[in-house]
Motif scaffolding. Structure first.
Motif, PDB file in Angstrom:
ATOM      1  N   MET B 104       0.854  -1.190   0.000  1.00  0.00           N
ATOM      2  CA  MET B 104       0.000   0.000   0.000  1.00  0.00           C
ATOM      3  C   MET B 104       0.884   1.232   0.000  1.00  0.00           C
ATOM      4  SD  MET B 104      -3.151   1.032   2.462  1.00  0.00           S
ATOM      5  CE  MET B 104      -2.417   0.762   4.055  1.00  0.00           C
ATOM      6  N   MET B 105       0.438   2.249  -0.736  1.00  0.00           N
ATOM      7  CA  MET B 105       1.135   3.532  -0.706  1.00  0.00           C
ATOM      8  C   MET B 105       0.394   4.466   0.238  1.00  0.00           C
ATOM      9  SD  MET B 105       0.399   6.765  -2.097  1.00  0.00           S
ATOM     10  CE  MET B 105       1.253   8.228  -2.656  1.00  0.00           C
ATOM     11  N   ASN B 106       1.146   5.212   1.064  1.00  0.00           N
ATOM     12  CA  ASN B 106       0.540   6.204   1.941  1.00  0.00           C
ATOM     13  C   ASN B 106       1.145   7.567   1.650  1.00  0.00           C
ATOM     14  OD1 ASN B 106      -1.003   7.184   4.247  1.00  0.00           O
ATOM     15  ND2 ASN B 106       0.975   7.346   5.275  1.00  0.00           N
ATOM     16  N   ALA B 107       0.282   8.536   1.348  1.00  0.00           N
ATOM     17  CA  ALA B 107       0.746   9.916   1.196  1.00  0.00           C
ATOM     18  C   ALA B 107       0.746  10.527   2.593  1.00  0.00           C
ATOM     19  CB  ALA B 107      -0.182  10.680   0.258  1.00  0.00           C
ATOM     20  N   ASN B 108       1.920  10.716   3.159  1.00  0.00           N
ATOM     21  CA  ASN B 108       2.015  11.212   4.544  1.00  0.00           C
ATOM     22  C   ASN B 108       1.342  12.565   4.681  1.00  0.00           C
ATOM     23  OD1 ASN B 108       5.109   9.600   4.845  1.00  0.00           O
ATOM     24  ND2 ASN B 108       3.462   9.363   6.326  1.00  0.00           N
ATOM     25  N   ARG B 109       0.348  12.622   5.565  1.00  0.00           N
ATOM     26  CA  ARG B 109      -0.427  13.854   5.773  1.00  0.00           C
ATOM     27  C   ARG B 109      -0.801  13.946   7.233  1.00  0.00           C
ATOM     28  NH1 ARG B 109      -6.621  14.647   3.431  1.00  0.00           N
ATOM     29  NH2 ARG B 109      -7.323  15.323   5.471  1.00  0.00           N
ATOM     30  N   SER B 110      -0.961  15.173   7.706  1.00  0.00           N
ATOM     31  CA  SER B 110      -1.284  15.425   9.107  1.00  0.00           C
ATOM     32  C   SER B 110      -2.645  14.826   9.475  1.00  0.00           C
ATOM     33  CB  SER B 110      -1.329  16.929   9.339  1.00  0.00           C
ATOM     34  OG  SER B 110      -2.333  17.473   8.499  1.00  0.00           O
ATOM     35  N   LEU B 111      -2.914  14.770  10.762  1.00  0.00           N
ATOM     36  CA  LEU B 111      -4.173  14.220  11.248  1.00  0.00           C
ATOM     37  C   LEU B 111      -5.028  15.308  11.900  1.00  0.00           C
ATOM     38  CD1 LEU B 111      -2.851  10.949  12.925  1.00  0.00           C
ATOM     39  CD2 LEU B 111      -4.030  11.148  10.749  1.00  0.00           C
ATOM     40  N   ALA B 112      -6.343  15.221  11.676  1.00  0.00           N
ATOM     41  CA  ALA B 112      -7.282  16.112  12.349  1.00  0.00           C
ATOM     42  C   ALA B 112      -7.444  15.647  13.806  1.00  0.00           C
ATOM     43  CB  ALA B 112      -8.633  16.077  11.640  1.00  0.00           C
ATOM     44  N   LEU B 113      -7.896  16.548  14.670  1.00  0.00           N
ATOM     45  CA  LEU B 113      -8.120  17.976  14.522  1.00  0.00           C
ATOM     46  C   LEU B 113      -6.882  18.769  14.923  1.00  0.00           C
ATOM     47  CD1 LEU B 113     -11.723  18.283  16.015  1.00  0.00           C
ATOM     48  CD2 LEU B 113     -11.025  18.826  13.684  1.00  0.00           C
ATOM     49  N   SER B 122       2.615  12.238  10.926  1.00  0.00           N
ATOM     50  CA  SER B 122       1.864  11.773  12.094  1.00  0.00           C
ATOM     51  C   SER B 122       1.074  10.501  11.799  1.00  0.00           C
ATOM     52  CB  SER B 122       0.869  12.842  12.551  1.00  0.00           C
ATOM     53  OG  SER B 122       1.510  14.063  12.742  1.00  0.00           O
ATOM     54  N   ASP B 123       0.613  10.355  10.538  1.00  0.00           N
ATOM     55  CA  ASP B 123      -0.287   9.231  10.240  1.00  0.00           C
ATOM     56  C   ASP B 123       0.425   7.883  10.332  1.00  0.00           C
ATOM     57  OD1 ASP B 123       1.189   9.792   7.950  1.00  0.00           O
ATOM     58  OD2 ASP B 123      -0.531   9.941   6.594  1.00  0.00           O
ATOM     59  N   SER B 124       1.505   7.723   9.570  1.00  0.00           N
ATOM     60  CA  SER B 124       2.167   6.410   9.562  1.00  0.00           C
ATOM     61  C   SER B 124       2.896   6.149  10.877  1.00  0.00           C
ATOM     62  CB  SER B 124       3.137   6.307   8.389  1.00  0.00           C
ATOM     63  OG  SER B 124       4.027   7.399   8.384  1.00  0.00           O
ATOM     64  N   LEU B 125       3.413   7.227  11.523  1.00  0.00           N
ATOM     65  CA  LEU B 125       4.106   7.030  12.805  1.00  0.00           C
ATOM     66  C   LEU B 125       3.134   6.497  13.858  1.00  0.00           C
ATOM     67  CD1 LEU B 125       7.072   7.592  13.797  1.00  0.00           C
ATOM     68  CD2 LEU B 125       6.573   8.496  11.549  1.00  0.00           C
ATOM     69  N   ALA B 126       1.863   6.943  13.770  1.00  0.00           N
ATOM     70  CA  ALA B 126       0.871   6.485  14.751  1.00  0.00           C
ATOM     71  C   ALA B 126       0.574   4.996  14.580  1.00  0.00           C
ATOM     72  CB  ALA B 126      -0.425   7.291  14.608  1.00  0.00           C
ATOM     73  N   LEU B 127       0.917   4.448  13.413  1.00  0.00           N
ATOM     74  CA  LEU B 127       0.587   3.043  13.148  1.00  0.00           C
ATOM     75  C   LEU B 127       1.833   2.186  12.994  1.00  0.00           C
ATOM     76  CD1 LEU B 127      -2.493   3.794  10.967  1.00  0.00           C
ATOM     77  CD2 LEU B 127      -2.478   2.514  13.097  1.00  0.00           C
ATOM     78  N   LEU B 128       2.896   2.622  13.668  1.00  0.00           N
ATOM     79  CA  LEU B 128       4.170   1.916  13.595  1.00  0.00           C
ATOM     80  C   LEU B 128       4.051   0.498  14.151  1.00  0.00           C
ATOM     81  CD1 LEU B 128       6.816   2.904  12.506  1.00  0.00           C
ATOM     82  CD2 LEU B 128       7.426   3.735  14.758  1.00  0.00           C
ATOM     83  N   LEU B 329      15.435  14.772  13.309  1.00  0.00           N
ATOM     84  CA  LEU B 329      14.500  15.730  12.712  1.00  0.00           C
ATOM     85  C   LEU B 329      13.314  14.953  12.159  1.00  0.00           C
ATOM     86  CD1 LEU B 329      13.514  18.350  11.389  1.00  0.00           C
ATOM     87  CD2 LEU B 329      15.249  18.036   9.609  1.00  0.00           C
ATOM     88  N   GLU B 330      12.130  15.238  12.675  1.00  0.00           N
ATOM     89  CA  GLU B 330      10.959  14.465  12.253  1.00  0.00           C
ATOM     90  C   GLU B 330       9.701  15.309  12.288  1.00  0.00           C
ATOM     91  OE1 GLU B 330       9.673  11.507  15.218  1.00  0.00           O
ATOM     92  OE2 GLU B 330      11.451  12.142  16.339  1.00  0.00           O
ATOM     93  N   LYS B 331       8.697  14.849  11.514  1.00  0.00           N
ATOM     94  CA  LYS B 331       7.458  15.606  11.349  1.00  0.00           C
ATOM     95  C   LYS B 331       6.301  14.897  12.044  1.00  0.00           C
ATOM     96  CE  LYS B 331       8.103  16.008   6.686  1.00  0.00           C
ATOM     97  NZ  LYS B 331       7.903  16.553   5.334  1.00  0.00           N
ATOM     98  N   ASP B 332       6.449  14.692  13.328  1.00  0.00           N
ATOM     99  CA  ASP B 332       5.397  14.047  14.119  1.00  0.00           C
ATOM    100  C   ASP B 332       5.766  14.239  15.582  1.00  0.00           C
ATOM    101  OD1 ASP B 332       7.642  12.025  13.896  1.00  0.00           O
ATOM    102  OD2 ASP B 332       6.400  11.178  15.486  1.00  0.00           O
ATOM    103  N   LEU B 371       5.200  20.193  10.998  1.00  0.00           N
ATOM    104  CA  LEU B 371       3.858  19.685  11.310  1.00  0.00           C
ATOM    105  C   LEU B 371       2.814  20.400  10.463  1.00  0.00           C
ATOM    106  CD1 LEU B 371       3.925  19.297  15.211  1.00  0.00           C
ATOM    107  CD2 LEU B 371       4.465  17.603  13.453  1.00  0.00           C
ATOM    108  N   GLY B 372       1.844  19.643   9.981  1.00  0.00           N
ATOM    109  CA  GLY B 372       0.749  20.230   9.201  1.00  0.00           C
ATOM    110  C   GLY B 372       1.210  20.876   7.915  1.00  0.00           C
ATOM    111  N   GLY B 373       2.356  20.427   7.387  1.00  0.00           N
ATOM    112  CA  GLY B 373       2.821  20.921   6.098  1.00  0.00           C
ATOM    113  C   GLY B 373       3.677  22.167   6.155  1.00  0.00           C
TER     114      GLY B 373
END
Lengths: 275, 412
Positions: B104-113, B122-128, B329-332, B371-373
């Motif tokens: 599966m391909m995941n386009a890394n994007r922030s999570l609401a809210l 944040s998305d893929s790191l949350a599902l490590l 250096l990380e975005k999450d 974070l958040g782009g």
């Protein structure tokens, strides 16, 4: 107590300018919602407006009542939570055909049968607009302008009003964005009607479905007296062409939330602050 | 013959999928992933790709559907992003526990809210911990190459673990670069056929009827999970095999789970992942020109986590200088603690300290940025290296502030 002048349509609009495309039916639905709110004459703080994700789901931000931009497909579940916690509020829910019938389709069925007292407006344009034009559950099977379904979906579309009737919604209506006064009237009736009220508003997407501009030639008003029996409504809807507007069913099932009760009066709250 | 095309990251992924010949593709559009599935739909339409393409009603359905197809023994594909990945979460564990070799391909994007469509991790790191192999691409070329390699890794009978290929939303999914698109014959020779061989474990074998996706009580459950973990750890070797073989045949890429850049003699080392590595490399070249010994470790695989590779690159015998400070250096952010990648790196360092701490571990600083782009600028990366220099010299740097949010001044 000071006497307040009645609220106007402008009072119910927020300062946020809609980012919908020029000509989008959703502008008219916004107008209809604000007209309905004027007609209902409910204080702004007594109204909660919940939505999902998609173009149309941006609508609460454009109004001046309590708004909640919900999780994709979950607007009805969130709205039920709002209504159960604060039965005194008037709860409106809005979203698109993609949000409400695709990813949120399961909630639609159960909201109809649970019959919580709230009014749900699906702004139906038969397309996913926000992700740039893919088929939704209400898209005709032979619409082939989507890159995801170049030969059409080939599967039967969902007929939202029939689904609502089968699932047990207590009030079912259809409006057309080209006639915002009529949509406003339907919303007012939906709010007044106890239980779960469902209003499908045909709201053209001029960007990805420009042919929907022709909808104004197809819509026609239904009979004045809406059926109160499911069997009769079902019989009529069996031959419905999808463009009949007006109230299509007005049932009398008791709402999930039978009594309206105020949790705290302003006087009580003022007392708390004073002490 | 391979061809040079001008492609976005999303289009490169679609090309990689086309060349891998999946039999079933499930799609639910979400920004910034939509272009991947639109391109694949066009390829199916033009008969460049012989696959069943299904536009389903939700992400949850997309992953469940390809799980069903994989159970029938065929190669599949789906793609998602952000909220969609979260909605799939139940099926992520289901598919990894069922040992279905999905890609599966995941386009890394922030999570609401708050709701936000822009890129962070944040998305893929949350599902490590969902049991999927996770790989992070830096370029569109690497994205294409990683899709092909992901199938080889996932379907290896020793691995039989699904692979998530991550691309930074917008920065990588929507920007264009020249990409070499390999020819079909070479990819066909590299990958096994898209129909799994008869008797492939965990799939329906019509000659030997069996029930898949079983229940396991307390007596058996731990054994299933142990084997899942054991095989994920052991997957590092097949990953190296596949990467090495790919490099040999296609002339690019590597067998490394972590890619070093000017790191062998670096005193200050930045560890990061994804597309920001390119900017860090530029900054390193500039700082090196000023005489600073700085370097980069780009983590490609976050699962299985390459702990030993990390320790070898930071402390191994081939190093020409001791590492004085480490930045991550990380975005999450794992709220209430530290960045998810920092937690991974620090756990690996603790094992090093236990094994053979050379002279105590160097200070480690965690930079949370993008974070958040939000853009991560060259200036911000230079400032991070300044922080590391102070930390290395124990000079005015506050160790208590080991987690540092970068770019907060722009927030309300």
């Amino acid at each position: 107590m000071t006497i307040q002048s009645p609220l106007t349509v402008q009072d119910f609009k927020s300062d946020v300018k809609p980012i919908w495309c020029p000509g989008c039916g959703d502008h008219a639905v916004l107008l209809a919602v604000t007209k309905a709110l004027v007609e209902l004459n409910t204080p702004r703080e007594q109204i909660a407006f919940i939505s999902g994700i998609g173009c149309s789901s941006r609508i609460p931000a454009y109004t001046n009542v309590y708004g909640f931009h919900g999780v994709h497909g979950r607007a009805l579940a969130i709205a039920a939570g709002v209504k159960l916690a604060r039965p005194d509020l008037t709860v409106l829910v809005a979203g698109g055909d993609g949000d409400g019938l695709s990813i949120g389709g399961n909630h639609f069925m159960h909201a109809c049968r649970r019959n919580v007292d709230m009014t749900y407006v699906i702004m139906d344009n038969e397309v996913y607009g926000m992700t740039k034009g893919q088929a939704s559950p209400t898209t005709a099977p032979d619409w082939c302008n989507s890159k995801l379904t170049p030969h059409g979906t080939g599967v039967s579309p969902v007929e939202p009003v029939r689904l609502a009737l089968a699932a047990g919604a207590n009030f079912i209506a259809r409006g057309f964005a080209g006639n915002p006064n009529d949509v406003a009237r339907l919303i007012v009736e939906g709010v007044h009607h106890p239980g779960f009220s469902f209003i499908q508003v045909l709201s053209p997407c001029v960007t990805y479905r420009p042919e929907q501009r022709e909808w104004k030639q197809s819509v026609h008003a239904g009979q004045d007296q809406p059926p109160q029996l499911v069997a009769e409504a079902m019989h009529r809807l069996a031959s419905d062409d999808g463009f009949t507007t007006g109230v299509l069913f007005a049932g009398n099932r008791p709402a999930f939330m039978p009594e309206r009760k105020v949790t705290a009066s302003f006087a009580d709250i003022e007392k708390k602050f004073a002490s | 013959m391979s061809e040079l095309h001008f492609l976005s990251g999303n289009e490169a992924v679609a090309q990689g999928v086309r060349l891998s010949r999946p039999r079933v593709i499930a799609a639910y559009p979400i920004t910034p992933q939509t272009i991947v599935v639109e391109r694949l739909s066009e390829m199916v339409e033009s008969r460049e790709l012989a696959a069943e393409f299904v536009h389903v009603e939700s992400e949850h359905s997309a992953l469940a559907l390809v799980m069903g197809s994989a159970a029938m023994g065929v190669r599949t594909f789906t793609a998602t992003s952000s909220q969609g990945l979260m909605y799939m979460a139940e099926c992520l564990h289901y598919t990894s526990g069922g040992r279905f070799p999905l890609v599966m391909m995941n386009a890394n994007r922030s999570l609401a809210l708050p709701w936000n469509i822009y890129g962070d991790q944040s998305d893929s790191l949350a599902l490590l911990s969902s049991g999927w192999i996770q790989v992070y691409a830096e370029t569109a070329q690497e994205s294409l190459d990683m899709i092909i390699q992901a199938y080889a890794v996932a379907e290896d009978v020793r691995v039989r673990t699904p692979v998530l290929v991550n691309l930074d939303g917008f920065v990588l999914t929507h920007t264009y670069e020249p990409v070499i698109v390999p020819d079909q014959d070479t990819v066909d020779a590299f990958l096994p056929p898209p129909d799994f061989p008869p008797g492939y474990p965990g799939t329906f074998d019509l000659l030997r009827p069996q029930s898949l996706a079983v229940s396991a009580g307390p007596g058996d459950y731990a054994g299933f999970k142990y084997r899942q973990h054991r095989d994920m750890v052991a997957a590092a070797e097949p990953i190296r095999d596949v990467g090495g073989r790919f490099a040999e045949i296609f002339g690019r890429g590597s067998a490394d789970l972590i890619e070093p850049y000017r790191c062998g003699d670096a005193e200050l080392v930045m560890i990061t992942l994804g597309s920001i590595a390119g900017t860090v490399r530029d900054v390193i070249d500039d700082l090196r020109a000023d005489g600073l010994r700085v370097g980069l470790l780009r983590i490609r695989y976050l699962r299985p986590f390459p702990s030993e590779d990390l320790r070898r690159l930071l402390f191994g015998p081939l190093r020409r200088a001791a590492v004085a400070a480490i930045g991550i250096l990380e975005k999450d952010i794992s709220f209430g603690h530290q960045g998810g990648v920092a937690l991974e790196v620090k756990a690996a360092l603790y094992d090093q300290a236990e094994a053979s701490a050379p002279a105590g571990l160097p200070p480690v600083r965690n930079f949370i940025a993008g974070l958040g782009g939000q853009d991560i600028s060259r200036g911000q990366i230079i400032a991070m290296f300044d922080d590391l220099a102070r930390a290395a010299g124990r000079d005015g740097d506050e160790p208590a502030r080991s987690v540092r949010f970068v770019g907060l001044e722009a927030s309300r």
